[in-house]
Design a protein around this motif. Structure first.
Motif, PDB file in Angstrom:
ATOM      1  N   LYS A  25       4.462 -36.848 -38.095  1.00  0.00           N
ATOM      2  CA  LYS A  25       5.881 -36.482 -37.956  1.00  0.00           C
ATOM      3  C   LYS A  25       6.692 -36.995 -39.153  1.00  0.00           C
ATOM      4  N   ALA A  26       6.404 -38.207 -39.592  1.00  0.00           N
ATOM      5  CA  ALA A  26       7.161 -38.820 -40.692  1.00  0.00           C
ATOM      6  C   ALA A  26       6.868 -38.181 -42.049  1.00  0.00           C
ATOM      7  N   TYR A  27       5.602 -37.847 -42.292  1.00  0.00           N
ATOM      8  CA  TYR A  27       5.187 -37.381 -43.625  1.00  0.00           C
ATOM      9  C   TYR A  27       4.882 -35.888 -43.687  1.00  0.00           C
ATOM     10  N   GLY A  28       4.746 -35.255 -42.541  1.00  0.00           N
ATOM     11  CA  GLY A  28       4.338 -33.857 -42.527  1.00  0.00           C
ATOM     12  C   GLY A  28       2.826 -33.698 -42.577  1.00  0.00           C
ATOM     13  N   PHE A  29       2.106 -34.792 -42.711  1.00  0.00           N
ATOM     14  CA  PHE A  29       0.653 -34.824 -42.699  1.00  0.00           C
ATOM     15  C   PHE A  29       0.240 -36.252 -42.377  1.00  0.00           C
ATOM     16  N   VAL A  30      -1.031 -36.459 -42.073  1.00  0.00           N
ATOM     17  CA  VAL A  30      -1.529 -37.805 -41.831  1.00  0.00           C
ATOM     18  C   VAL A  30      -2.145 -38.307 -43.139  1.00  0.00           C
ATOM     19  N   PRO A  31      -1.504 -39.275 -43.802  1.00  0.00           N
ATOM     20  CA  PRO A  31      -2.097 -39.811 -45.032  1.00  0.00           C
ATOM     21  C   PRO A  31      -3.498 -40.366 -44.759  1.00  0.00           C
ATOM     22  N   ASN A  32      -4.394 -40.150 -45.695  1.00  0.00           N
ATOM     23  CA  ASN A  32      -5.771 -40.619 -45.522  1.00  0.00           C
ATOM     24  C   ASN A  32      -5.849 -42.115 -45.242  1.00  0.00           C
ATOM     25  N   LEU A  33      -4.947 -42.901 -45.815  1.00  0.00           N
ATOM     26  CA  LEU A  33      -4.931 -44.333 -45.528  1.00  0.00           C
ATOM     27  C   LEU A  33      -4.771 -44.573 -44.028  1.00  0.00           C
ATOM     28  N   HIS A  34      -3.821 -43.910 -43.415  1.00  0.00           N
ATOM     29  CA  HIS A  34      -3.588 -44.066 -41.977  1.00  0.00           C
ATOM     30  C   HIS A  34      -4.785 -43.541 -41.192  1.00  0.00           C
ATOM     31  N   ALA A  35      -5.367 -42.429 -41.657  1.00  0.00           N
ATOM     32  CA  ALA A  35      -6.513 -41.821 -40.982  1.00  0.00           C
ATOM     33  C   ALA A  35      -7.726 -42.750 -41.002  1.00  0.00           C
ATOM     34  N   VAL A  36      -7.892 -43.500 -42.085  1.00  0.00           N
ATOM     35  CA  VAL A  36      -8.987 -44.474 -42.174  1.00  0.00           C
ATOM     36  C   VAL A  36      -8.665 -45.698 -41.316  1.00  0.00           C
ATOM     37  N   MET A  37      -7.444 -46.188 -41.419  1.00  0.00           N
ATOM     38  CA  MET A  37      -7.043 -47.357 -40.635  1.00  0.00           C
ATOM     39  C   MET A  37      -7.135 -47.111 -39.140  1.00  0.00           C
TER      40      MET A  37
END
Length: 185
Positions: A25-37
């Protein structure tokens, strides 16, 4: 080498799914950093919580916060975060000469901002074992004792992401690719 998942909202552990929805919602996509975390709901929540505290509870400007973040990213050799934060700085209208200096590890022309960059570098390199002179130089530049501790918050925030990226070798998002960075220049 151990492969780490780059999760989607659907593949992430249940406790990480709301955090990833928030990222989307915040970025319009899920950053890979968040996806890994997301593999560790505790890590993802800790990272996002410390990032939010750093952004909303310090009295530092966007440029000042990015000076602390980018100094740590560069010293820690985090290629992912160097590219991501360059994009963040461009979107936040941080002056181009500041961005270039931070990417290259060279002095910032503005003396106050340069004092902050040098202090953040000392906190990282000395692991917090500062001399009184290090603190006095920051205070003389117009910062406060609160700033001393806010730099520690920013350093902790970057340890969470930089170390994650080192371990997982997080792939760079397409949206950050234009700002790819290498320690070799």
């Amino acid at each position: 080498m151990t492969d780490f998942n780059v999760h989607t909202v659907e593949s992430a552990p249940a406790d990480s799914q709301p955090q990833l929805e928030g990222s989307k919602k915040a970025y319009g996509f899920v950053p890979n950093l968040h996806a890994v975390m997301a593999e560790s709901p505790a890590l993802l929540e800790a990272y996002k919580t410390v990032a939010d505290i750093f952004d909303s509870k310090t009295n530092l400007s966007t440029t000042e916060r990015q000076i602390i973040a980018m100094t740590n990213n560069r010293l820690n050799g985090c290629t992912y975060c160097m590219a991501a934060h360059t994009s963040i700085m461009q979107a936040g209208q941080v002056p181009e000469d500041v961005i270039t200096a931070l990417r290259n590890g060279t002095p910032i022309a503005d003396p106050k901002l340069e004092a902050l960059r040098v202090f953040a570098e000392k906190v990282n390199k000395k692991r917090g074992w500062l001399d009184d002179g290090d603190i006095d130089e920051l205070l003389a530049a117009g910062y406060t004792k609160q700033t001393v501790f806010d730099v520690i918050v920013g350093t902790a925030y970057k340890v969470l992401s930089n170390y994650t990226n080192h371990i997982a070798q997080t792939p760079l998002d397409d949206g950050f690719a234009a700002n790819e960075w290498s320690a070799d220049g």
